[in-house]
Write an enzyme that holds these catalytic residues in place. Structure first.
Site, short mmCIF file in Angstrom:
data_model
loop_
_atom_site.label_atom_id
_atom_site.label_comp_id
_atom_site.label_asym_id
_atom_site.label_seq_id
_atom_site.Cartn_x
_atom_site.Cartn_y
_atom_site.Cartn_z
N GLY A 132 16.51 -5.03 -26.89
CA GLY A 132 16.26 -3.88 -26.03
C GLY A 132 15.24 -4.19 -24.96
N SER A 170 23.43 -6.63 -25.58
CA SER A 170 24.54 -7.37 -26.18
C SER A 170 24.76 -6.99 -27.64
CB SER A 170 24.28 -8.89 -26.08
OG SER A 170 24.19 -9.29 -24.74
N GLU A 253 14.32 -18.17 -26.27
CA GLU A 253 15.67 -18.08 -25.71
C GLU A 253 15.96 -19.27 -24.81
OE1 GLU A 253 18.53 -14.79 -23.51
OE2 GLU A 253 16.37 -14.65 -23.23
N SER A 371 16.60 -14.66 -14.07
CA SER A 371 17.45 -15.03 -12.95
C SER A 371 16.96 -16.32 -12.27
CB SER A 371 17.50 -13.90 -11.92
OG SER A 371 16.24 -13.75 -11.29
N GLU A 373 16.19 -16.74 -9.23
CA GLU A 373 15.07 -16.45 -8.35
C GLU A 373 13.75 -16.42 -9.12
OE1 GLU A 373 18.81 -15.14 -6.58
OE2 GLU A 373 17.88 -14.79 -8.52
#
Length: 401
Positions: A132, A170, A253, A371, A373
């Site tokens: 979350g 997910s 991760e 991301s 960026e």
């Protein structure tokens, strides 16, 4: 780091290969190759049962310390396990978020009571977890989290009451729990005043709405919390210090969990090569060059992952995220080019093959988990020491944390 395989590693490889050959047979053999990018909906219940069989034989959480239920494998042995698992074309496992992300986070920040309550259930694959983090206005700019939680009662026997919305969650529709980043200090801003809560999803205050994707699956979800409750002691780390915990989890991760990911890429690339052989695209020198380039880059990526995980600092996690995300996206593009005109049409009413799903899903690789960026800003500011971007851009805000 020594990247050669010792006799002990080779013996371990034989053990893994032998177990898979013995057990991935009969009804289990029908699960070969299922799951993967854009295909997480495939045979979920059957893959869950397979994962529980793995757990019974000690093949889950293999890199965890033995005192927490794992095997304490070295990085090389973890890679061996994932290599053999991919070689057997075994089904993609269902407990990534619990095993690779939350588990290590609880070992680093959780209380002994939290570890005893949740780690055995993750090892046994009896409880599945969702993440979350992202919200409609807090994706790349994660520090803009607006989901709130207030403590009712005392820290010893009270409850957190959660209100807000998460998105791109997910497999929340298949999970029993979520780790949720919430704002627990009224009036706080940015990364201050956030807490990392463990919230049960099976309660009246939680509504999960699957989001149908272009891939045809619905593993992403919107999750609405309306007076949802969780015990006061289910905050990981200290209240108000959730940003540190959340960032540590993202480090996991981008860390050890990528070992399995890289091996999965090897299987996908082999499938694209087979496709090119079958339809004759391999006879085109341009396709051969593109496939060879992907193969060489994948080998370098594999060893870089192992080397990076054996050292600290230097922005290795951000570099690796940039590399694998863009590599995987190019693999999807090459797969579509190999398919040619056939890749432009879907079966009726809307049936995609594995390569079309790979192409569509891999477009998101450069966004989720940080991301491109954001990763470039992290490297520019924290590694190269370049001046920070002007305040106000989402990428800059997340990179600064």
């Amino acid at each position: 780091m020594d990247l050669t395989y010792s006799e002990e590693d080779q013996a371990f490889r034989a053990e893994v290969r032998g177990w898979l050959e013995e057990h991935l047979t009969g009804d289990w053999a029908a699960l070969r190759g299922l799951g993967g990018a854009g295909r997480d909906h495939e045979a979920h219940d059957e893959r869950l049962a397979w994962n529980r069989l793995l757990a019974e034989h000690g093949w889950t959480c293999v890199g965890w310390p033995e005192e927490h239920g794992g095997r304490g494998l070295s990085l090389v042995q973890q890679m061996v396990f994932h290599e053999e698992y991919a070689r057997a074309d075994a089904p993609v496992r269902v407990n990534h978020l619990g095993e690779e992300l939350l588990g290590p986070t609880l070992m680093a920040f959780g209380t002994e009571e939290q570890q005893q309550r949740f780690l055995p259930e993750i090892v046994a694959v009896e409880e599945l977890w969702a993440q979350g983090y992202s919200e409609p206005n807090a994706g790349s700019d994660l520090a803009n989290v607006q989901t709130k939680a207030r403590l009712e009662g005392s820290p010893d026997d009270g409850e957190w009451v959660v209100d807000g919305q998460k998105v791109w969650t997910s497999n929340a529709h298949l999970s029993q729990w979520a780790f949720v980043l919430c704002r627990t200090e009224p009036g706080s801003q940015r990364h201050h005043g956030l807490s990392f809560l463990l919230v049960p999803l099976d309660q009246d205050g939680v509504e999960v709405r699957p989001i149908e994707q272009l891939t045809g699956g619905s593993e992403f979800n919107e999750v609405f919390f309306t007076g949802a409750r969780t015990r006061a002691d289910l905050v990981v780390g200290e209240p108000g210090e959730g940003w540190q915990v959340a960032m540590a989890l993202l480090g996991f991760e981008r860390g050890v969990s990528v070992l399995a990911q890289v091996v999965g890429f090897t299987r996908e690339l082999a499938g694209v090569v087979d496709l090119a052989r079958d339809n004759g695209a391999i006879d085109d020198a341009l396709f051969r060059d593109r496939l060879a380039e992907l193969r060489v880059e994948l080998d370098v990526m594999r060893f870089q992952a192992l080397r990076g995980l054996s050292t600290d600092g230097g922005g290795g996690a951000s570099i690796f995220k940039l590399v694998w995300a863009n590599w995987h996206k190019r693999l999807g593009e090459v797969a579509m080019d190999v398919l040619g005109a056939e890749g432009l049409t879907a079966g009726a009413p809307y049936e995609l093959d594995r390569w079309q799903r790979l192409f569509l899903f891999s477009r998101s690789d450069t966004i989720y988990g940080g991301s491109d960026e954001v990763q470039r800003n992290i490297l520019a500011e924290r590694v190269l020491g370049l001046p920070r971007e002007p305040k106000g851009t989402p990428a800059t805000r997340e990179a600064r944390g």
